[in-house]
Design a protein around this motif. Structure first.
Motif, mmCIF file in Angstrom:
data_model
loop_
_atom_site.group_PDB
_atom_site.id
_atom_site.type_symbol
_atom_site.label_atom_id
_atom_site.label_comp_id
_atom_site.label_asym_id
_atom_site.label_seq_id
_atom_site.Cartn_x
_atom_site.Cartn_y
_atom_site.Cartn_z
ATOM 1 N N ASN A 257 0.825 -1.211 0.000
ATOM 2 C CA ASN A 257 0.000 0.000 0.000
ATOM 3 C C ASN A 257 0.863 1.266 0.000
ATOM 4 O O ASN A 257 0.632 2.195 0.759
ATOM 5 N N LYS A 258 1.882 1.276 -0.847
ATOM 6 C CA LYS A 258 2.818 2.391 -1.019
ATOM 7 C C LYS A 258 3.677 2.666 0.216
ATOM 8 O O LYS A 258 4.333 3.692 0.302
ATOM 9 N N GLU B 178 -6.786 -0.357 9.026
ATOM 10 C CA GLU B 178 -5.988 0.095 7.881
ATOM 11 C C GLU B 178 -4.539 0.377 8.230
ATOM 12 O O GLU B 178 -3.687 0.444 7.344
ATOM 13 N N LEU C 292 -0.453 -3.352 8.286
ATOM 14 C CA LEU C 292 -0.204 -3.735 6.895
ATOM 15 C C LEU C 292 -0.347 -5.234 6.673
ATOM 16 O O LEU C 292 -0.947 -5.676 5.696
#
Length: 96
Positions: free
Chosen positions: A53-54, A83, A86
């Motif tokens: 997710n970057k 969220e 990770l």
């Protein structure tokens, strides 16, 4: 109760207070379900093997717990929703 080893990675972009809140929340998920945290280790900030997710860095944590199946299922469900976490891995350790 069964013994489990749980590792999870939290976003490195979080502030220290948010990071502390997440670690307390994760431990509370176990203790609220008639289970206990035997050991909790902060393994520090490390570079991820690949971006998630970057994110390229994350804070690694390791927990050894004695928990019921229901507690582990609830933990898994709630961590997937968060969220800021990770990745996570739950391993059942061998019985003694």
């Amino acid at each position: 109760m069964t013994k489990y080893e749980i590792m999870f990675i939290v976003k490195a972009t979080l502030e220290e207070t948010a990071l502390n809140n997440i670690t307390k929340e994760v431990q509370k998920l176990i203790t609220d379900n008639n289970s206990k945290v035997i050991e909790f280790k902060d393994m520090g900030r490390k570079k991820l093997a690949y971006p998630i997710n970057k994110e390229i860095n994350g804070f690694y944590y390791l927990m050894n717990v004695e928990a019921t199946t229901e507690a582990i299922q609830e933990f898994d469900r709630r961590v997937k929703i968060n969220e800021n976490i990770l990745r996570h891995l739950i391993l059942k350790t061998e019985s003694e």
